[in-house]
Design a protein around this motif. Structure first.
Motif, PDB file in Angstrom:
ATOM      1  N   THR A 104      -1.496  -1.949   6.491  1.00  0.00           N
ATOM      2  CA  THR A 104      -0.943  -2.355   5.280  1.00  0.00           C
ATOM      3  C   THR A 104       0.370  -3.315   5.498  1.00  0.00           C
ATOM      4  O   THR A 104       0.991  -3.533   6.422  1.00  0.00           O
ATOM      5  CB  THR A 104       0.105  -0.938   4.721  1.00  0.00           C
ATOM      6  N   GLU A 105       0.110  -4.205   4.617  1.00  0.00           N
ATOM      7  CA  GLU A 105       1.060  -5.474   4.439  1.00  0.00           C
ATOM      8  C   GLU A 105       0.951  -6.429   5.465  1.00  0.00           C
ATOM      9  O   GLU A 105       1.809  -7.301   5.760  1.00  0.00           O
ATOM     10  CB  GLU A 105       2.445  -5.216   4.247  1.00  0.00           C
ATOM     11  N   ASN A 148      -3.889  -4.909  -3.294  1.00  0.00           N
ATOM     12  CA  ASN A 148      -4.705  -5.027  -2.077  1.00  0.00           C
ATOM     13  C   ASN A 148      -4.706  -6.572  -1.829  1.00  0.00           C
ATOM     14  O   ASN A 148      -5.442  -7.041  -0.992  1.00  0.00           O
ATOM     15  CB  ASN A 148      -6.157  -4.817  -2.468  1.00  0.00           C
ATOM     16  N   ARG A 200      -3.141   4.462   2.102  1.00  0.00           N
ATOM     17  CA  ARG A 200      -1.812   4.811   1.823  1.00  0.00           C
ATOM     18  C   ARG A 200      -1.324   6.008   1.322  1.00  0.00           C
ATOM     19  O   ARG A 200      -0.284   6.511   1.508  1.00  0.00           O
ATOM     20  CB  ARG A 200      -1.024   3.607   1.097  1.00  0.00           C
ATOM     21  N   GLY A 245      -8.390  -1.187   4.275  1.00  0.00           N
ATOM     22  CA  GLY A 245      -6.868  -0.910   4.718  1.00  0.00           C
ATOM     23  C   GLY A 245      -6.710   0.605   5.170  1.00  0.00           C
ATOM     24  O   GLY A 245      -7.751   1.350   4.835  1.00  0.00           O
TER      25      GLY A 245
END
Length: 176
Positions: free
Chosen positions: A144-145, A14, A115, A112
């Motif tokens: 994400t990211e 995370n 995923r 987030g």
């Protein structure tokens, strides 16, 4: 905004989410609370038998994932100023219920994109629809990211209702 709550997904890194939350906390000079929640292995009794070892192994795995999430939270957030707090639990109830209950002390929940969510596995993945409807707080879902959250371009969809007015009012600190 004085308190941000960041929801960590168990079993995954995370770091990007925590950096984005940390940047927002620095921007608002706010405290950050990390939170993680999961459910234990669901045991359905019937003609079969589930050994105590399976249940114990699941509990140890949950404890390790929560500990890893807390360690990551403290490592990323420890370098920043402001207050830091950690909350976590293993519950038999819906995960969204626990998060909604805990988020009452925060100004916004940052989470987030799920995923690896599955409609069949609700033990570690929060139903975002349930969460948003129960929360009563603004929710910022960070892709994400993403390393840094930027509000250079903002789109406000509008319908003249109290919900829309409330959503824009809650978003004003971010829009400024």
């Amino acid at each position: 905004m004085t308190t941000l709550m960041v929801h960590l997904e168990l079993g995954h890194a995370n770091t990007s989410l925590l950096r984005a939350a940390g940047d927002l906390a620095d921007q608002f000079n706010a405290g950050v609370m990390g939170i993680a929640v999961c459910q234990p292995l669901r045991v359905i009794y019937g003609d079969g038998y589930i050994s105590d070892e399976v249940i114990q192994q699941d509990r140890e795995e949950l404890d390790k994932e929560i500990s890893d999430a807390e360690t990551e939270f403290r490592a990323v957030m420890g370098k920043r100023g402001g207050s830091r707090e950690w909350r976590s639990t293993v519950t038999f109830g819906p995960l969204a219920d626990y998060l909604a209950d805990q988020a009452r002390c925060a100004d916004i929940l940052i989470t987030g994109v799920d995923r690896s969510g599955s409609i069949f596995d609700t033990s570690r993945h929060v139903d975002m629809g349930d969460l948003v409807m129960q929360l009563g707080r603004p929710v910022l879902i960070v892709p994400t990211e993403v390393e840094k959250v930027s509000f250079k371009r903002v789109l406000v969809a509008w319908k003249d209702t109290r919900e829309s007015r409330r959503a824009v009012l809650d978003a004003l600190p971010l829009l400024r």
